[in-house]
Design a protein around this motif. Structure first.
Motif, PDB file in Angstrom:
ATOM      1  N   ILE A 165      18.456 -10.725  -0.781  1.00 48.64           N
ATOM      2  CA  ILE A 165      19.224  -9.795  -1.020  1.00 48.64           C
ATOM      3  C   ILE A 165      20.031 -10.163  -2.367  1.00 48.64           C
ATOM      4  CG2 ILE A 165      21.249  -8.460  -0.199  1.00 48.64           C
ATOM      5  CD1 ILE A 165      20.024  -8.655   2.387  1.00 48.64           C
ATOM      6  N   PHE A 166      20.034  -9.175  -3.419  1.00 49.99           N
ATOM      7  CA  PHE A 166      20.898  -9.480  -4.582  1.00 49.99           C
ATOM      8  C   PHE A 166      22.098  -8.579  -4.779  1.00 49.99           C
ATOM      9  CE2 PHE A 166      16.564 -10.658  -5.300  1.00 49.99           C
ATOM     10  CZ  PHE A 166      16.546 -11.823  -5.825  1.00 49.99           C
ATOM     11  N   ASN A 167      23.190  -9.080  -5.351  1.00 47.93           N
ATOM     12  CA  ASN A 167      24.292  -8.121  -5.716  1.00 47.93           C
ATOM     13  C   ASN A 167      24.356  -7.567  -6.979  1.00 47.93           C
ATOM     14  OD1 ASN A 167      25.018 -10.180  -7.282  1.00 47.93           O
ATOM     15  ND2 ASN A 167      26.672 -10.976  -6.493  1.00 47.93           N
ATOM     16  N   HIS A 168      25.395  -6.887  -7.346  1.00 49.81           N
ATOM     17  CA  HIS A 168      25.481  -6.183  -8.623  1.00 49.81           C
ATOM     18  C   HIS A 168      25.297  -6.833  -9.798  1.00 49.81           C
ATOM     19  CE1 HIS A 168      29.496  -7.464  -8.147  1.00 49.81           C
ATOM     20  NE2 HIS A 168      29.634  -6.816  -9.320  1.00 49.81           N
ATOM     21  N   LYS A 169      25.576  -8.050  -9.822  1.00 48.45           N
ATOM     22  CA  LYS A 169      25.377  -8.952 -10.964  1.00 48.45           C
ATOM     23  C   LYS A 169      24.075  -9.642 -10.728  1.00 48.45           C
ATOM     24  CE  LYS A 169      30.393 -10.384 -10.806  1.00 48.45           C
ATOM     25  NZ  LYS A 169      31.277 -11.579 -10.680  1.00 48.45           N
ATOM     26  N   GLY A 170      23.152  -9.439  -9.976  1.00 49.86           N
ATOM     27  CA  GLY A 170      21.892  -9.904  -9.883  1.00 49.86           C
ATOM     28  C   GLY A 170      21.666 -11.393  -9.313  1.00 49.86           C
ATOM     29  N   ASN A 171      22.952 -11.826  -8.633  1.00 49.28           N
ATOM     30  CA  ASN A 171      22.812 -13.070  -7.849  1.00 49.28           C
ATOM     31  C   ASN A 171      22.338 -12.776  -6.417  1.00 49.28           C
ATOM     32  OD1 ASN A 171      23.956 -14.205 -10.144  1.00 49.28           O
ATOM     33  ND2 ASN A 171      25.915 -13.571  -9.480  1.00 49.28           N
ATOM     34  N   VAL A 172      21.531 -13.748  -5.911  1.00 45.01           N
ATOM     35  CA  VAL A 172      21.037 -13.688  -4.737  1.00 45.01           C
ATOM     36  C   VAL A 172      22.223 -14.182  -3.607  1.00 45.01           C
ATOM     37  CG1 VAL A 172      20.290 -16.123  -4.618  1.00 45.01           C
ATOM     38  CG2 VAL A 172      19.126 -14.379  -2.960  1.00 45.01           C
ATOM     39  N   ILE A 173      22.483 -13.372  -2.878  1.00 49.73           N
ATOM     40  CA  ILE A 173      23.694 -13.720  -1.971  1.00 49.73           C
ATOM     41  C   ILE A 173      23.202 -13.630  -0.297  1.00 49.73           C
ATOM     42  CG2 ILE A 173      25.368 -12.605  -3.473  1.00 49.73           C
ATOM     43  CD1 ILE A 173      25.477 -10.185  -1.668  1.00 49.73           C
ATOM     44  N   GLU A 233      16.454  -2.282  -0.471  1.00 45.78           N
ATOM     45  CA  GLU A 233      17.459  -1.039  -0.294  1.00 45.78           C
ATOM     46  C   GLU A 233      18.817  -1.468   0.020  1.00 45.78           C
ATOM     47  OE1 GLU A 233      18.147   2.520   3.069  1.00 45.78           O
ATOM     48  OE2 GLU A 233      16.145   1.590   3.114  1.00 45.78           O
ATOM     49  N   ILE A 234      19.125  -2.535   0.580  1.00 44.37           N
ATOM     50  CA  ILE A 234      20.329  -3.062   0.845  1.00 44.37           C
ATOM     51  C   ILE A 234      21.082  -3.648  -0.537  1.00 44.37           C
ATOM     52  CG2 ILE A 234      21.679  -5.220   1.747  1.00 44.37           C
ATOM     53  CD1 ILE A 234      19.554  -5.166   4.104  1.00 44.37           C
ATOM     54  N   SER A 235      20.066  -4.419  -1.512  1.00 43.33           N
ATOM     55  CA  SER A 235      20.374  -4.877  -2.751  1.00 43.33           C
ATOM     56  C   SER A 235      20.756  -3.599  -3.614  1.00 43.33           C
ATOM     57  CB  SER A 235      19.248  -5.543  -3.485  1.00 43.33           C
ATOM     58  OG  SER A 235      18.951  -6.689  -2.739  1.00 43.33           O
ATOM     59  N   LYS A 236      19.969  -2.525  -3.597  1.00 43.09           N
ATOM     60  CA  LYS A 236      20.350  -1.341  -4.257  1.00 43.09           C
ATOM     61  C   LYS A 236      21.840  -0.794  -3.772  1.00 43.09           C
ATOM     62  CE  LYS A 236      18.534   3.154  -5.478  1.00 43.09           C
ATOM     63  NZ  LYS A 236      17.390   4.293  -5.356  1.00 43.09           N
ATOM     64  N   SER A 237      21.858  -0.882  -2.651  1.00 44.97           N
ATOM     65  CA  SER A 237      23.411  -0.410  -2.064  1.00 44.97           C
ATOM     66  C   SER A 237      24.426  -1.246  -2.544  1.00 44.97           C
ATOM     67  CB  SER A 237      23.398  -0.353  -0.698  1.00 44.97           C
ATOM     68  OG  SER A 237      22.291   0.603  -0.057  1.00 44.97           O
ATOM     69  N   LEU A 238      24.224  -2.383  -3.011  1.00 42.86           N
ATOM     70  CA  LEU A 238      25.025  -3.705  -3.276  1.00 42.86           C
ATOM     71  C   LEU A 238      25.264  -3.166  -4.809  1.00 42.86           C
ATOM     72  CD1 LEU A 238      24.235  -6.570  -1.377  1.00 42.86           C
ATOM     73  CD2 LEU A 238      26.226  -4.938  -0.901  1.00 42.86           C
ATOM     74  N   GLY A 239      24.635  -2.317  -5.450  1.00 41.69           N
ATOM     75  CA  GLY A 239      24.589  -2.244  -7.169  1.00 41.69           C
ATOM     76  C   GLY A 239      23.588  -2.781  -7.892  1.00 41.69           C
ATOM     77  N   TYR A 240      22.683  -3.453  -7.133  1.00 42.70           N
ATOM     78  CA  TYR A 240      21.614  -4.258  -7.835  1.00 42.70           C
ATOM     79  C   TYR A 240      20.649  -3.420  -8.675  1.00 42.70           C
ATOM     80  CZ  TYR A 240      17.485  -7.628  -8.899  1.00 42.70           C
ATOM     81  OH  TYR A 240      16.474  -8.421  -9.406  1.00 42.70           O
ATOM     82  N   LYS A 241      20.489  -3.811  -9.969  1.00 45.62           N
ATOM     83  CA  LYS A 241      19.631  -2.949 -10.756  1.00 45.62           C
ATOM     84  C   LYS A 241      18.409  -3.500 -11.193  1.00 45.62           C
ATOM     85  CE  LYS A 241      22.783   0.364 -11.166  1.00 45.62           C
ATOM     86  NZ  LYS A 241      22.980   1.508 -10.435  1.00 45.62           N
TER      87      LYS A 241
END
Length: 257
Positions: free
Chosen positions: A207-215, A245-253
């Motif tokens: 799962i990735f955050n909005h900065k593209g980092n795996v969290i 879907e989770i990553s997208k919800s966190l702002g991942y592009k």
């Protein structure tokens, strides 16, 4: 009944979202042409957004770009996103879909820690609960995260780990683990095939955050015999889809899935 939308706010949002494409700066005419709105309408929207700090004008070419206020709002949202609340309905749906237990973990102090768990209809006999810690080198969730960290961070984590062999299938050689991480990056998912407990198989995805980092990562855990050739592809597809879907919800592009 359809909710009533406010047209002026819709148009303002359309203007802001134009800058999310490959055009970091746009003139009034360019925005007018792209949105098929009159210049006077666009000018009014832009001046209002500029006044509030959401847009700013380049004094050299008079074009507009996103303002610092959006950066401030983005940081605030990022800090207050609760991954557990976001992921919970998604992993619950996945658990129902695959009829197995689904975990959500994050990495903390060189180990993974379970922060959410949704039991499938047939509960696992393994000892797992929210707050439990596990090693990164022999768990699907751990390897899914490792595969998307920098080489320097991977070296640090593996050197800090004891690389304990929990079963005869546990991989403890650093070079072998690193080769497996390459495959995980290529396929988008990780596998723990009886590496931490005999008879247990896990499929995990990052799962990735909005900065593209795996969290974080999620996994489907089940007795190996239940993840047979017929069911395994469906579980892999479900895990990857839920993680995306989770990553997208966190702002991942990104396009890692």
């Amino acid at each position: 009944m359809t909710e009533r939308l406010i047209q002026s706010i819709e148009r303002a949002a359309d203007v802001l979202e134009l800058f999310l494409t490959n055009d970091p700066e746009l003139s009034v005419k360019e925005i007018s042409d792209k949105l098929q709105l009159s210049k006077s309408t666009v000018h009014g929207i832009i001046k209002t957004l500029e006044h509030r700090g959401y847009l700013q004008q380049n004094p050299e070419d008079l074009k507009y770009k996103l303002g610092i206020k959006l950066f401030t709002l983005g940081n605030f949202v990022g800090k207050h996103l609760d991954i557990g609340n976001i992921a919970r309905p998604i992993i619950r749906e996945l658990a129902d879909e695959v009829n197995e237990t689904v975990h959500l973990v994050t990495i903390q102090r060189d180990e993974v820690i379970y922060i959410e768990k949704v039991e499938g209809p047939r509960a696992l006999t393994i000892y797992s609960h929210i707050g439990k810690r596990a090693p990164v080198h022999c768990t699907g969730v751990g390897k899914a995260i490792l595969a998307h960290l920098s080489e320097k961070e991977v070296d640090r984590l593996l050197s800090a780990a004891s690389l304990e062999a929990f079963t005869d299938y546990t991989m403890t050689d650093v070079n072998q683990i690193k080769k497996q991480l390459v495959t995980i990056r290529e396929t988008g998912y990780a596998v723990d095939d009886e590496e931490i407990e005999l008879g247990l198989k896990c499929i995990a995805a990052p799962i990735f955050n909005h900065k593209g980092n795996v969290i974080a990562s999620i996994s489907c855990a089940a007795p190996k015999m239940r993840l047979d050739e017929e069911k395994l592809p469906r579980v892999i597809a479900g895990i990857k889809r839920a993680a995306a879907e989770i990553s997208k919800s966190l702002g991942y592009k990104g396009n890692d899935f």
